[in-house]
Design a protein around this motif. Sequence first.
Motif, short mmCIF file in Angstrom:
data_model
loop_
_atom_site.label_atom_id
_atom_site.label_comp_id
_atom_site.label_asym_id
_atom_site.label_seq_id
_atom_site.Cartn_x
_atom_site.Cartn_y
_atom_site.Cartn_z
N LEU A 60 0.84 -1.19 0.00
CA LEU A 60 0.00 0.00 0.00
C LEU A 60 0.88 1.25 0.00
CD1 LEU A 60 -2.73 -1.00 2.62
CD2 LEU A 60 -3.02 -0.84 0.15
N VAL A 61 0.58 2.17 -0.88
CA VAL A 61 1.36 3.40 -0.99
C VAL A 61 0.72 4.47 -0.11
CG1 VAL A 61 2.20 5.17 -2.59
CG2 VAL A 61 2.04 2.79 -3.34
N ASN A 62 1.58 5.29 0.49
CA ASN A 62 1.13 6.40 1.33
C ASN A 62 0.21 5.91 2.45
OD1 ASN A 62 1.06 9.08 2.11
ND2 ASN A 62 -0.67 9.60 0.78
N THR A 63 0.76 5.00 3.25
CA THR A 63 -0.02 4.36 4.31
C THR A 63 0.55 4.69 5.69
OG1 THR A 63 -0.56 2.51 2.84
CG2 THR A 63 -0.83 2.14 5.20
N HIS A 110 5.51 7.17 10.12
CA HIS A 110 5.54 8.38 9.29
C HIS A 110 6.57 8.26 8.17
CE1 HIS A 110 8.30 9.30 12.80
NE2 HIS A 110 9.13 9.40 11.77
N ASP A 111 6.88 7.03 7.77
CA ASP A 111 7.82 6.81 6.67
C ASP A 111 7.18 5.86 5.66
OD1 ASP A 111 8.09 4.51 8.44
OD2 ASP A 111 9.73 3.94 7.12
N PRO A 112 7.77 5.67 4.49
CA PRO A 112 7.13 4.83 3.47
C PRO A 112 7.08 3.35 3.82
CG PRO A 112 8.76 6.31 2.48
CD PRO A 112 8.95 6.39 3.95
N ALA A 118 8.53 1.81 9.31
CA ALA A 118 9.65 1.50 10.21
C ALA A 118 9.92 2.61 11.22
CB ALA A 118 10.92 1.22 9.40
N SER A 119 9.67 3.85 10.85
CA SER A 119 9.87 4.99 11.76
C SER A 119 8.51 5.44 12.26
CB SER A 119 10.56 6.14 11.03
OG SER A 119 11.86 5.76 10.62
N TYR A 120 8.42 5.67 13.54
CA TYR A 120 7.11 5.97 14.11
C TYR A 120 7.24 6.97 15.26
CZ TYR A 120 8.82 2.42 17.36
OH TYR A 120 9.60 1.71 18.25
#
Length: 397
Positions: free
Chosen positions: A235-238, A265-267, A270-272
């Motif tokens: 899914l893109v932009n999720t 907040h990354d594609p 992994a980063s949150y």
Amino acid sequence: RKDGARQVSEMIRFAATSTNVRKGKIMKLMKYFQHNLDPTISRFGIRIANDFIVVSTRTLNPPQVEYHNKKFSLVNKGSWRMDNMQFLQPKNVAHKWTVLYCDSRSGGHKISYNQINDFGRKILFQSKAFNISLDPEVSIRPFTEDERSLDTVFADLKRSHYDLAIVIIPQSRISYDTIKQKAELQHGILTQCVKQFTVERKCNDQTIGNILLKVNSKLNGINHKIKDDPRLPMLVNTMYMGADVTHPSPDQREIPSVVGVAASHDPYGASYNMQYRLQRGTLEEIEDMYTVTLEHLRVYKEYRNAYPDHILYYRDGVSDGQFPKIKNEELRHIRQACDKVGCTPKICCVIVVKRHHTRFFPSGVETPSNRFNNVDPGTVVDRTIVHPNEMQFFMVS
């Protein structure tokens, strides 16, 4: 009272039994109780079979894990290795860091300075192999079991603009909770805690690598991602959200429940970032989901310059009877927050239930590579024993 390390170890050892042994215990109890001879059960027209239900399963193909420079690692039975690979996206800024250790004044076993220095050198050496930018100069600082000593050390690190403190926790005298509260809640210093026993006895390359996995994530780097597969497009932009509520014990009614909600907040998911709230004790649904979601959407927009097109919301700690509350309260508040900022993402809520009494046993026999005869990771059961109306499935991880 929290169980000690020895009690936890013994409990895990006792629970780690072969599926064949566990199945044998169940069959033995079934034979002992003889439910089908019970007149009450018979009057209800219920009869319990003498063997397990056989269900159809499917096993998901394991993904490949992608690292820096398009290098891939194959996943085997839920695990993989990253030999000779670098993290996907480490932060290129040189991070100022330190190693802290407890210099006890009340006796007890002390770690030697040479061991600490060797540990620091191994961290620095392997960080270069993984492409993490750590300052080549590492400071080694002591602290005592007095909490005022911790305050002094962390306040000085904050003034000196340190990015990370690797804290060696002794066997006793000072707790993990105290260090985390002092460093991250009061002084705003990122920490990576390591047991003194690990530094003294288990300081090998694999251990150092596992520590650096956590360090890179805490420094807002990305360790890896799932390899793109045209057959299963991501899914893109999720935005991936995850939420749970921790409740006080039944005898502590005056203590509030703690809400934790993380969102990516990354594609790659992994980063949150994280939001927490305190709310009425024993209340399972999240009262303030509206403002929590607003903040997560703000951070997502700040990093991605757009609001998400999809929100995948994972919710833990919910019993079957509370599903309608999650749908009617939390999902409604998430949608209201999206309406507030002017975005209309597709929202999927996945309620994760780990505490259930369904057990799966493979039809095969033990092998040297699977001595406990466990069901393979990635096994999915979505027929026969699932809810007839709701979208439910079992997944073995």
